[in-house]
Write a protein that holds these residues in place. Sequence first.
Motif, mmCIF file in Angstrom:
data_model
loop_
_atom_site.group_PDB
_atom_site.id
_atom_site.type_symbol
_atom_site.label_atom_id
_atom_site.label_comp_id
_atom_site.label_asym_id
_atom_site.label_seq_id
_atom_site.Cartn_x
_atom_site.Cartn_y
_atom_site.Cartn_z
ATOM 1 N N ALA A 102 0.837 -1.206 0.000
ATOM 2 C CA ALA A 102 0.000 0.000 0.000
ATOM 3 C C ALA A 102 0.869 1.251 0.000
ATOM 4 N N ILE A 103 1.919 1.214 0.819
ATOM 5 C CA ILE A 103 2.839 2.355 0.873
ATOM 6 C C ILE A 103 3.495 2.571 -0.492
ATOM 7 N N ARG A 104 3.908 1.449 -1.072
ATOM 8 C CA ARG A 104 4.561 1.526 -2.375
ATOM 9 C C ARG A 104 3.617 2.130 -3.424
ATOM 10 N N ARG A 105 2.368 1.654 -3.393
ATOM 11 C CA ARG A 105 1.388 2.186 -4.346
ATOM 12 C C ARG A 105 1.214 3.681 -4.187
ATOM 13 N N ARG A 106 1.192 4.103 -2.920
ATOM 14 C CA ARG A 106 0.972 5.534 -2.686
ATOM 15 C C ARG A 106 2.152 6.360 -3.162
#
Lengths: 110, 263
Positions: A102-106
Amino acid sequence: MIPVIGLALGVIAGLVFQPTVPTNLQPYLPIAIVAALDAVIGALRALGERRFNDRVFVVSFISNVVIAAFMVYLGDQLGVGAQLSTGVVVVLGIRIFANAAAIRRRIFHA
Amino acid sequence: MPEHETPEQVDGLLEKIADTALDDDYYVVRSGVSEQPHGFNTVLTGVVLAVFALLVAIAAIQTRSDRPATERERETLINDVNSRKKLLAGRETTAARLRDEVVGLRASVGGFDAAFEDLRLLAGDRPATGPGVRVQASPGRGLQGTITDRDLQKLVNAFWYAGAEAIAVNGKRIGSLTSIRVAGGVITVNYASIGAPFEIRVLGDPDALEDRFAQTVVGRDWERRRKSAGVTFGVTRSDDLTVEAAPKSRLTVSHAQALKGDA
């Protein structure tokens, strides 16, 4: 700034004092760290999503560590400590990877 | 609210875990207390992170310091094994040396044990030398002049009586198992044929041998035959006589055993 200082202080304290973990608690330390890592990664994600709340972070951190340690302890008492440890690590690992994703996507929008 | 924020709809344990990766509390608090500061830069967060860092540091240090201990243990064990191997090799060397020593001592017993040597001498197992008398006999005329195995037996027996310590007939040493007998018309001593002239070497005190032999029936008989039947018979003293050892086959005992406790 304070969290970074806290992180540095923790590392320094560990290096300076080099406390030894009692033998009885040694099996729980790795699990506790994985649980704590889960809480930290979750906090990072929440931070990115602008949902971070320090009280939630504290509670989730403590409860994660305590519950993980307790599960391993319980497993040890029941004779399935290794299996329960594996289970805890798998669940926490999935959570860590999901949060990291999720962090990476953001960050990368990918 | 986006789709992924309602995790209750997802089936499957692992997918549910992955979808609810972020604690629900973050959403709850967010919806409950809106527009509150994020509160990241607080002492509470710092403390928790410090604890986390401490945990990681402790674990890392513990693992790192445990490793040398394990290695030390392993090295100690290896050294232990090596030293034990060395000890074993040393012991084996010592054992081999002692075994050799035992063999050497056993072999050298014959050369050093005086009592054993006396017994060997007595049994005729060793060549012997010393003073004594030399007897020479040859057949004469007729039946009286014939020298039989019985004559030689009596002669040897008479010298034993006279104090002989070692006797050899034509070089055949008289041992414990020696027989003097006739086989196929030939006299044999130690199963070896001998013939006239006979020469008997007797070791012992020459005076005693000569005097005591002369007084025996055998001695007188030989003297009589020498005169009447032309038998050649002479006893001469000698200070340096040598007799051979009896053959090994006449000294080997294979059935008789010593009585226990009668040393």
